[in-house]
Design a protein around this motif. Structure first.
Motif, PDB file in Angstrom:
ATOM      1  N   ALA A 186       0.817  -1.212   0.000  1.00 30.68           N
ATOM      2  CA  ALA A 186       0.000   0.000   0.000  1.00 30.68           C
ATOM      3  C   ALA A 186       0.849   1.261   0.000  1.00 30.68           C
ATOM      4  O   ALA A 186       0.396   2.325  -0.452  1.00 30.68           O
ATOM      5  CB  ALA A 186      -0.942   0.001   1.200  1.00 30.68           C
ATOM      6  N   ALA A 187       2.071   1.150   0.498  1.00 27.13           N
ATOM      7  CA  ALA A 187       2.958   2.315   0.557  1.00 27.13           C
ATOM      8  C   ALA A 187       3.797   2.480  -0.708  1.00 27.13           C
ATOM      9  O   ALA A 187       4.548   3.453  -0.826  1.00 27.13           O
ATOM     10  CB  ALA A 187       3.873   2.191   1.770  1.00 27.13           C
ATOM     11  N   VAL A 188       3.690   1.535  -1.651  1.00 21.98           N
ATOM     12  CA  VAL A 188       4.473   1.624  -2.892  1.00 21.98           C
ATOM     13  C   VAL A 188       3.796   2.600  -3.835  1.00 21.98           C
ATOM     14  O   VAL A 188       2.636   2.395  -4.219  1.00 21.98           O
ATOM     15  CB  VAL A 188       4.595   0.239  -3.561  1.00 21.98           C
ATOM     16  CG1 VAL A 188       5.279   0.356  -4.921  1.00 21.98           C
ATOM     17  CG2 VAL A 188       5.372  -0.725  -2.668  1.00 21.98           C
ATOM     18  N   PRO A 189       4.478   3.675  -4.206  1.00 18.46           N
ATOM     19  CA  PRO A 189       3.859   4.631  -5.135  1.00 18.46           C
ATOM     20  C   PRO A 189       3.737   4.023  -6.529  1.00 18.46           C
ATOM     21  O   PRO A 189       4.701   3.483  -7.065  1.00 18.46           O
ATOM     22  CB  PRO A 189       4.841   5.809  -5.124  1.00 18.46           C
ATOM     23  CG  PRO A 189       6.157   5.217  -4.703  1.00 18.46           C
ATOM     24  CD  PRO A 189       5.837   4.069  -3.796  1.00 18.46           C
ATOM     25  N   VAL A 190       2.547   4.094  -7.083  1.00 20.89           N
ATOM     26  CA  VAL A 190       2.294   3.485  -8.387  1.00 20.89           C
ATOM     27  C   VAL A 190       2.159   4.574  -9.440  1.00 20.89           C
ATOM     28  O   VAL A 190       1.362   5.499  -9.266  1.00 20.89           O
ATOM     29  CB  VAL A 190       1.003   2.635  -8.349  1.00 20.89           C
ATOM     30  CG1 VAL A 190       0.712   2.029  -9.714  1.00 20.89           C
ATOM     31  CG2 VAL A 190       1.129   1.536  -7.303  1.00 20.89           C
TER      32      VAL A 190
END
Length: 438
Positions: A186-190
């Motif tokens: 959820a914290a990985v910027p996409v």
């Protein structure tokens, strides 16, 4: 959403006889042989996968030991100079469009990431089935390569500095879309459109509601691209990589591999003591760092934040395979497996995720379905720790699923229906091993 509100209804003793299942499983492995390796599935997985090769070779040991050794040799021929064993070795005869992300994406004939190191366990299993001179030659060839694999995971991947290897991608765990990774992902910027220019192949040959979502895949590609664009260098992981997680199953298999290497070392004339010491250190680190006495399970830990995943997933039960796991942790894991969350006390095969969780999904890959390979590991763990009756019950549950539905990739934990790829190699292979231990 939780679509499993009642006890499972799948039949307990249906389907094929032992001999019929044995023939079917052997035929599947023969049909999935591709020149110098076994593919997991002719449709969905047309290349060689790393931990699949380990499980497949364990089954092949019962029907085609030469192919069992060849599968491992084929995989380790693709080992990188730093010792890593890639999670996919691409077949040059397969078109780029038939699997994504393929060699053009990774920029080489293998992927740059790894999978759980189950291979030393497999090598020892093959050898002990038929300890002849040919098998000894294979062990001698494999031993230094297996040691290099373990050295890589020890020396390059201990990002947290506590003696556990970090995975740099969910695919490295083998449990791709497990809820264990949700908080970290959820914290990985996409990027706005990370799949632009790419086309998922898995959704074309498999049911969309059985596979990871597009958002999952967007994050997978974002993480893989970060690692690839960094030249697959591990020295800079702590500073720049967006996904660093200590997985309990991955590290438990790393510990079990050291114990298998101790057995192999004694046969090939090397010193087994160092392997036993490493296994003990891994077990201590797992217990100290990933075990939660409140849940009785091990939990994945985000190295960057220091937070443990609250999700109760099957990877948190796998450390049971370690013979020197302390008694308190053994009792906790067995109790968790026997609870309503996993159903072992009801004579059921264990699902991949807590069946009482609100977001349990009996169809979507590692978010609920039953997988034979992790149940096989739990079966071994139960026997290791003297839970013989529970182990026998689990063996029966696994074989009943396979007899009834066939050698599918995974199974609906409620109905027992086979889902994912049909004629799946590690299911067939481990069925052969389970039948041999009857």
């Amino acid at each position: 959403m939780n679509r499993l509100n009642t006890l499972p209804t799948y039949p307990r003793h249906p389907g094929a006889t032992d001999e019929e299942l044995r023939r079917t499983a052997a035929d599947i492995l023969a049909a999935n042989w591709a020149n110098d390796h076994t593919v997991p599935s002719r449709t969905l997985y047309p290349h060689q996968w790393s931990w699949d090769a380990a499980f497949i070779s364990i089954g092949l040991a019962h029907v085609a030991p030469d192919r069992a050794w060849h599968d491992l040799r084929s995989l380790f021929t693709a080992q990188w100079p730093d010792g890593r064993v890639p999670h996919i070795v691409f077949d040059p005869g397969v078109a780029e469009c038939d699997y994504f992300p393929g060699p053009a994406y990774w920029g080489r004939p293998t992927t740059g990431i790894v999978q759980p190191p189950a291979h030393a366990i497999a090598a020892w299993e093959i050898y002990r089935r038929r300890p002849d001179e040919a098998a000894l030659r294979e062990l001698r060839w494999l031993y230094p390569r297996l040691v290099a694999q373990q050295d890589y995971l020890t020396d390059y991947r201990d990002v947290g500095g506590a003696g556990l290897s970090s995975i740099v991608h969910p695919w490295e765990s083998g449990l791709d879309n497990s809820p264990s990774w949700d908080a970290t992902l959820a914290a990985v910027p996409v990027p706005v459109d990370p799949l632009a220019g790419y086309r998922r192949r898995d959704n074309q040959v498999g049911a969309v509601d059985h596979r990871p979502t597009d958002l999952d895949y967007a994050r997978y590609i974002t993480i893989a691209s970060a690692y690839r664009d960094g030249g697959y260098r591990d020295a800079e992981l702590a500073a720049r990589h967006p996904f660093l997680v200590e997985c309990p199953a991955f590290n438990a298999l790393r510990g079990a591999a050291e114990l298998a290497l101790a057995e192999i070392a004694a046969v090939v004339g090397a010193d087994p003591a160092g392997h036993r010491d490493r296994a003990a250190a891994i077990t201590r680190a797992l217990t100290d760092r990933l075990y939660n006495p409140d849940t009785g399970m091990f939990h994945a830990r985000d190295v960057r934040t220091g937070r443990s995943s609250p999700a109760r997933c099957v990877n948190g039960l796998v450390p049971l395979i370690l013979p020197d796991l302390p008694a308190a942790q053994v009792a906790g894991v067995v109790a968790a497996a026997e609870s309503a969350r996993f159903g072992l006390a009801e004579g059921l095969a264990v699902p991949s995720y807590d069946r009482t969780a609100a977001d349990f999904d009996p169809l979507r890959y590692w978010r609920g379905p039953v997988w034979i390979n992790v149940n096989w590991l739990l079966w071994r763990g139960l026997r290791t720790h003297g839970r013989v009756e529970r182990a026998a019950t689990l063996r029966t549950a696994m074989l009943d699923l396979i007899r009834s539905a066939g050698c599918y990739e995974y199974f609906d934990p409620g109905t027992g229906e086979g889902i994912g790829a049909a004629a799946f190699s590690w299911t067939a292979a481990l069925a052969l091993d389970l039948l041999a231990e009857g």
